[in-house]
Design an enzyme around this catalytic site. Structure first.
Site, PDB file in Angstrom:
ATOM      1  N   THR A 282       0.841  -1.197   0.000  1.00 21.82           N
ATOM      2  CA  THR A 282       0.000   0.000   0.000  1.00 21.82           C
ATOM      3  C   THR A 282       0.873   1.243   0.000  1.00 21.82           C
ATOM      4  O   THR A 282       1.986   1.211   0.522  1.00 21.82           O
ATOM      5  CB  THR A 282      -0.856  -0.062   1.292  1.00 21.82           C
ATOM      6  OG1 THR A 282      -1.738  -1.154   1.156  1.00 21.82           O
ATOM      7  CG2 THR A 282      -1.619   1.205   1.556  1.00 21.82           C
TER       8      THR A 282
ATOM      9  N   ARG B  84     -14.247  -7.376  -0.293  1.00 18.30           N
ATOM     10  CA  ARG B  84     -13.635  -7.018   0.992  1.00 18.30           C
ATOM     11  C   ARG B  84     -13.001  -5.621   0.921  1.00 18.30           C
ATOM     12  O   ARG B  84     -12.323  -5.279  -0.040  1.00 18.30           O
ATOM     13  CB  ARG B  84     -12.567  -8.051   1.323  1.00 18.30           C
ATOM     14  CG  ARG B  84     -11.737  -7.770   2.581  1.00 18.30           C
ATOM     15  CD  ARG B  84     -10.429  -7.111   2.243  1.00 18.30           C
ATOM     16  NE  ARG B  84      -9.551  -6.980   3.412  1.00 18.30           N
ATOM     17  CZ  ARG B  84      -8.460  -6.236   3.418  1.00 18.30           C
ATOM     18  NH1 ARG B  84      -8.095  -5.574   2.338  1.00 18.30           N
ATOM     19  NH2 ARG B  84      -7.701  -6.170   4.510  1.00 18.30           N
TER      20      ARG B  84
ATOM     21  N   GLY C 164     -10.442  -3.073   3.179  1.00 14.21           N
ATOM     22  CA  GLY C 164      -9.529  -3.018   4.323  1.00 14.21           C
ATOM     23  C   GLY C 164      -9.621  -1.655   4.994  1.00 14.21           C
ATOM     24  O   GLY C 164     -10.637  -0.952   4.896  1.00 14.21           O
ATOM     25  N   ASP C 165      -8.559  -1.279   5.663  1.00 18.06           N
ATOM     26  CA  ASP C 165      -8.551  -0.007   6.399  1.00 18.06           C
ATOM     27  C   ASP C 165      -8.339   1.213   5.499  1.00 18.06           C
ATOM     28  O   ASP C 165      -8.705   2.327   5.869  1.00 18.06           O
ATOM     29  CB  ASP C 165      -7.429  -0.041   7.443  1.00 18.06           C
ATOM     30  CG  ASP C 165      -6.060  -0.264   6.807  1.00 18.06           C
ATOM     31  OD1 ASP C 165      -5.933  -1.167   5.935  1.00 18.06           O
ATOM     32  OD2 ASP C 165      -5.110   0.463   7.140  1.00 18.06           O
TER      33      ASP C 165
ATOM     34  N   THR D 212      -0.396   1.251   6.789  1.00 11.81           N
ATOM     35  CA  THR D 212      -0.254   0.095   5.909  1.00 11.81           C
ATOM     36  C   THR D 212      -0.089  -1.159   6.765  1.00 11.81           C
ATOM     37  O   THR D 212       0.640  -1.148   7.760  1.00 11.81           O
ATOM     38  CB  THR D 212       0.948   0.225   4.963  1.00 11.81           C
ATOM     39  OG1 THR D 212       1.117  -1.028   4.282  1.00 11.81           O
ATOM     40  CG2 THR D 212       2.251   0.574   5.678  1.00 11.81           C
ATOM     41  N   GLY D 213      -0.781  -2.223   6.380  1.00 15.44           N
ATOM     42  CA  GLY D 213      -0.668  -3.452   7.155  1.00 15.44           C
ATOM     43  C   GLY D 213      -1.930  -4.272   7.016  1.00 15.44           C
ATOM     44  O   GLY D 213      -2.734  -4.052   6.107  1.00 15.44           O
TER      45      GLY D 213
HETATM   46  N1  ASP Z   1      -3.912  -2.134   4.644  1.00 19.35           N
HETATM   47  C1  ASP Z   1      -4.171  -2.729   3.362  1.00 19.35           C
HETATM   48  C2  ASP Z   1      -5.424  -3.538   3.432  1.00 19.35           C
HETATM   49  O1  ASP Z   1      -5.620  -4.241   4.387  1.00 19.35           O
HETATM   50  C3  ASP Z   1      -3.057  -3.615   2.886  1.00 19.35           C
HETATM   51  C4  ASP Z   1      -1.675  -3.051   3.001  1.00 19.35           C
HETATM   52  O2  ASP Z   1      -1.432  -2.061   3.679  1.00 19.35           O
HETATM   53  O3  ASP Z   1      -0.776  -3.633   2.381  1.00 19.35           O
HETATM   54  O4  ASP Z   1      -6.187  -3.515   2.493  1.00 19.35           O
END
Ligand code: ASP
Length: 324
Positions: free
Chosen positions: A192, A220, A222-223, A243-244
């Site tokens: 990300t 789905r 994410g955050d 990111t995560g």
């Molecule tokens: N946070 C992102 C998600 O869960 C993924 C990422 O940061 O790599 O969609």
């Protein structure tokens, strides 16, 4: 501390930076020993170019909002990162893109989820913020809004990279349960992108963009498109981009939590970001990191995974790093 000081006033010896910009290109298991030197150099060069784009805008008196927007557009167009071109694939072999942006002046925000034909999702997030009554649009409706507002649409082939396709094939082959994304994979790499900036006028903005997680299903989210989880900005306190593993960042409202610890508890940027990323998320099992800039131009880039592509620039200081 005297009664008239705000709690997050830095020590008198810490001068306020004229401007500051931090960026990330994702956190995860980025193994140093497995990364060929040419690949590392290419990543560093891409991060450097992104930093230059954002820093030049700030140096020339441009807005934090423009700096984060243009920096993220560059990273979305760069195939190395999991955002825009280079995004990971869903279980069905598609790219579903999420992005958000927040303006710390008035805390207006825009976010989009599950878009598949918008070349730069961060530009759509900004259009949602500036040209609609809403904060978050998703799927076909978001794409209709994009077309009505003249955003550049693209054939999904633009987002394709062989490396991400192969990663999906590998996860499909390894998948044992059929209940959703493959369980957390210790080798999973994130990617990300995000940027936070403080401009010369004292305004803060933050933006984040992603393809999400490989093998995701059922639209789905994410955050990244969730304001307060993946992105947050408030001129009075700080800006944050995360990111995560998104599910954890949503549950613990990570970006907003940093803001809250600073605002209500008077913690410094470093202490608040460490508390959230290195303590709370670690205890809960949430892999990842974040970048943050406070109203004084302090920068924090904590992560609890093996690596995080990251960098920051402020007058007289510039750094790009991948590992600790
Ligand atoms: N946070 C992102 C998600 O869960 C993924 C990422 O940061 O790599 O969609």
């Amino acid at each position: 501390m005297s009664a008239c000081e705000t709690p997050n006033t830095p020590p008198a010896s810490t001068p306020k930076a004229d401007y500051a910009l931090a960026l990330h290109g994702g956190a995860g298991t980025i193994q140093r020993e497995k990364m060929p030197p040419e690949k590392e150099a290419a990543y560093r060069a891409a991060l450097d170019s992104a930093l230059t784009i954002g820093e030049n805008i700030l140096k020339n008196g441009g807005s934090a909002l423009d700096a984060v927007t243009q920096t993220v557009v560059f990273l979305e167009n760069c195939p190395f990162f999991n955002a825009g071109r280079g995004a990971v694939f869903t279980h069905d072999g598609k790219n579903e893109l999420d992005a958000s942006i927040m303006d710390g002046r008035d805390q207006k925000a825009g976010a989009v989820g599950c878009v598949m034909h918008v070349r730069n999702p961060v530009l759509l997030a900004r259009a949602v913020m500036e040209k609609s009554q809403h904060v978050m649009l998703t799927g076909a409706g978001a794409e209709q809004f994009a077309q009505e507002n003249g955003l550049e649409m693209t054939d999904p082939k633009w987002f394709f990279t062989q490396e991400r396709w192969d990663a999906l094939q590998q996860q499909l082959a390894e998948e044992e349960n059929k209940t959703g994304m493959t369980p957390p994979d210790p080798n999973r790499k994130f990617g990300t992108v995000g940027c936070v900036a403080l401009d010369r006028q004292g305004n803060i903005a933050a933006a984040t963009s992603t393809g999400g997680m490989t093998n995701k299903r059922w639209n789905r989210l994410g955050d990244t498109p969730v304001i307060g989880a993946g992105t947050y900005a408030d001129n009075a306190v700080c800006g944050v981009s995360c990111t995560g593993h998104g599910e954890f960042f949503i549950r613990y409202a990570v970006a907003h939590d940093v803001w809250a610890l600073m605002n209500y508890r008077g913690m410094s940027l470093q202490a608040a970001t460490d508390e959230v990323v290195m303590k709370k998320l670690v205890e809960k099992g949430g892999d990842g990191g974040l970048i943050a800039v406070d109203k004084y131009g302090n920068v924090a880039l904590p992560f609890n995974s093996a690596g995080m592509y990251r960098g920051y620039a402020k007058p007289g200081e510039r750094q790009i790093s991948i590992w600790r």
